[in-house]
Write a protein that holds these residues in place. Structure first.
Motif, PDB file in Angstrom:
ATOM      1  N   THR A 240       2.080   0.686  10.074  1.00  0.00           N
ATOM      2  CA  THR A 240       2.016   1.315   8.749  1.00  0.00           C
ATOM      3  C   THR A 240       1.771   2.814   8.867  1.00  0.00           C
ATOM      4  O   THR A 240       2.379   3.615   8.153  1.00  0.00           O
ATOM      5  CB  THR A 240       0.892   0.673   7.907  1.00  0.00           C
TER       6      THR A 240
ATOM      7  N   GLY B   6      -2.590   9.239   2.859  1.00  0.00           N
ATOM      8  CA  GLY B   6      -1.650   8.175   2.528  1.00  0.00           C
ATOM      9  C   GLY B   6      -1.973   6.842   3.157  1.00  0.00           C
ATOM     10  O   GLY B   6      -1.271   5.850   2.947  1.00  0.00           O
ATOM     11  N   MET B   7      -3.062   6.789   3.932  1.00  0.00           N
ATOM     12  CA  MET B   7      -3.416   5.559   4.644  1.00  0.00           C
ATOM     13  C   MET B   7      -4.681   4.913   4.098  1.00  0.00           C
ATOM     14  O   MET B   7      -5.272   4.051   4.747  1.00  0.00           O
ATOM     15  CB  MET B   7      -3.610   5.865   6.137  1.00  0.00           C
TER      16      MET B   7
ATOM     17  N   VAL C 243       4.210   5.849   7.455  1.00  0.00           N
ATOM     18  CA  VAL C 243       3.747   6.867   6.503  1.00  0.00           C
ATOM     19  C   VAL C 243       3.940   8.265   7.062  1.00  0.00           C
ATOM     20  O   VAL C 243       4.331   9.191   6.354  1.00  0.00           O
ATOM     21  CB  VAL C 243       2.260   6.634   6.148  1.00  0.00           C
TER      22      VAL C 243
END
Length: 229
Positions: A217, A154-155, A221
């Protein structure tokens, strides 16, 4: 103009080190403290050595060129910490970290030899140094990014942005070198100092802020993923 930009470097790096130092002191989580500490030392080293240059130290006439050789001391000490910043965020494996640090040391060492060598020998060393930089580009674009994306699902977008910004800024250094008095002498010493200082501030203070944003971030996530589990 040269002195003006050197003092801008002192002030900018010192401001960055104060910000990151206060952040490290106030950080509640170990992950945040680690990133703040790395960026504190990156900017603190740079501020001290910019002060040396502003005071007329670390500069000599080498091969009939005014050479701020202390810049290479700054880069040799600070760039490994920048790479460790990336490695910490990406949970990079030890062999890959070693490869990045080794290529970086090789790049800076051969770049310094290029700077103090007479023309046209200096261009040979410049190409050797650029070869080491190409190795860094490959390591970051492929194995580093793929490893980070595998370990931190997801990064992908965040790490793509992190690597892109890092490489765009670092690519500016060999371009300034070849345009300055070390290369084709197409820009004045004042313009060269302005460009190096701008790149240093962006790649140290600016990139430090980006690394903090990336960590933020990452935590955003991960938290929903932990809740689902």
């Amino acid at each position: 103009m040269t002195q003006f930009w050197l003092w801008i470097g002192v002030i900018g790096m010192a401001s960055g080190s104060i910000f990151f130092g206060v952040g490290a002191h106030n950080a509640k989580k170990e992950s945040w403290r680690a990133i703040f500490i790395l960026n504190f030392f990156i900017t603190a080293i740079a501020s001290a050595l910019y002060l040396a240059m502003a005071l007329g130290q670390g500069v000599n006439v080498i091969q009939d060129r005014t050479t701020y050789w202390v810049r290479y001391v700054t880069w040799f000490l600070s760039t490994p910490l920048l790479l460790l910043d990336l490695a910490y965020l990406g949970r990079t494996s030890v062999p890959l970290v070693g490869s990045l640090l080794g290529a970086n040391a090789y790049m800076i060492a051969t770049g310094f030899v290029a700077t103090i060598s007479p023309k046209p020998i200096n261009y040979i060393w410049y190409l050797v140094s650029c070869g080491a930089y190409l190795a860094i580009i490959y390591l970051l674009v492929k194995p580093y990014r793929l490893e980070a994306e595998r370990k931190l699902p997801g990064m992908a977008g965040a790490f793509r942005r992190l690597v892109t910004v890092h490489l765009v800024l670092w690519t500016g250094y060999p371009l300034v070198w070849i345009l300055g008095n070390t290369g084709f002498n197409l820009i004045s010493g004042g313009v060269e100092t302005m460009l190096y200082t701008s790149l240093d501030l962006a790649s140290k203070v600016g990139f430090g802020l980006l690394s903090l944003n990336t960590l933020h971030t990452l935590e955003q996530v991960r938290e929903p993923q932990l809740v689902r589990r």
